[in-house]
Scaffold this active site. Structure first.
Site: not given
Lengths: 199, 199
Positions: B70, B143, B9
């Site tokens: 992501e 996260d 992420d």
């Protein structure tokens, strides 16, 4: 005594690269210029790998004292700006891994530095780059000329206004001298001597 | 036969990293999870260097079959999204340099895969990740949990819908099997066998 600057105009489709050697009296000489391009529709990882390998090669071949990169802003075309930001991240990290200082300059700063007007168009920038570097013809494509303009801008701003903005300083003011490489420090001293002298 | 996925992420302030090992029967096991952070106000090149060194270390330590990242979109906070895109560029290029395939997944895809709802909140995602990986407590910060969710999502989507989207495929459809690593191909075959079998 001179400063060698690698300027990079980042992008996935066309990434301009230009190396100039700038003397204490502001005289700038072309060392190398080129563009690395990748085709839209190619996988993102493959495109970033091409950029990564190109910047590694340019840094290792030309061993610049500093890397000057265009500061990325959000524009209307959001899909393009994401790729540009990703490419700039790859370029900046490559310099950081080698301990080469990185400076960011906005397009307005570059236009103002080389043409005297922050609203100059690409053709005007290209023409001034051609004149400054005493070239027979304008570097093509525009991304290549922009990379050279970035490199010239960094050396000149740094010379005129002190060490110049680094990646961490958002302002136009002078960055701490402690951030300079030995070559940059020598150049700054030469510049200071030149200022006290003939121009 | 299992697939090892490193989920990332991306972000400059907090970059979540999580490795899971997923078996052909969809059973997912935690291998490693962590967050690398840099402080706002630090120079951009120094921040990207920290991300670069962290991803290099994680790729070399855990040798994943695939990297799941992501997909970055423009958001309201433009200054943040630029840094996120730059960090993601560094992460993707690091995998590409090692020949590790890269897959991009949207936040909606991740939420849908692990919770069943594309509009689930971060807490719901974290709880499901905890349950899926049979952990005693939720990975923190969010996260870290998001990175694990990305890794699980990639393995599951790939297993359920074919090889899954790679960095170059914008659609949700199956990517060409030729893009698979040997370990992925074996896993796909195991998955296909499992589908014909007990669940």
């Amino acid at each position: 005594m001179s400063l060698r600057v690698l300027g990079v105009d980042p992008g996935l489709t066309r990434c301009g690269l230009g190396v100039v050697e700038v003397e204490g009296n502001r005289r700038a000489t072309l060392v190398a210029v080129g563009v690395v391009g990748t085709v839209a529709g190619t996988a993102l990882d493959a495109r970033l790998l091409v950029i990564s390998e190109a910047i590694d090669l340019w840094l290792d071949t030309h061993r610049p004292d500093v890397l000057a990169v265009e500061r990325v802003f959000s524009q209307l075309n959001v899909s393009t700006v994401m790729g540009t930001a990703q490419a700039s991240g790859v370029v900046i990290a490559a310099a950081a891994r080698r301990g080469i200082p990185v400076a960011l300059h906005t397009p307005t700063e570059v236009k103002a530095a080389v043409t005297g007007s922050g609203s100059a168009n690409k053709d005007a920038v290209g023409k001034m780059v051609t004149k400054i570097l005493r070239l027979d013809e304008m570097p093509k494509p525009a991304d290549a000329a922009d990379a050279l303009a970035l490199a010239i801008t960094h050396a000149w701003r740094r010379g005129v206004a002190g060490p110049g903005p680094t990646a961490g300083s958002a302002s136009r003011g002078a960055a701490p001298v402690s951030g300079l490489t030995p070559a940059q420090r020598l150049w700054a001293e030469a510049e200071a001597r030149a200022k006290r002298g003939s121009y």
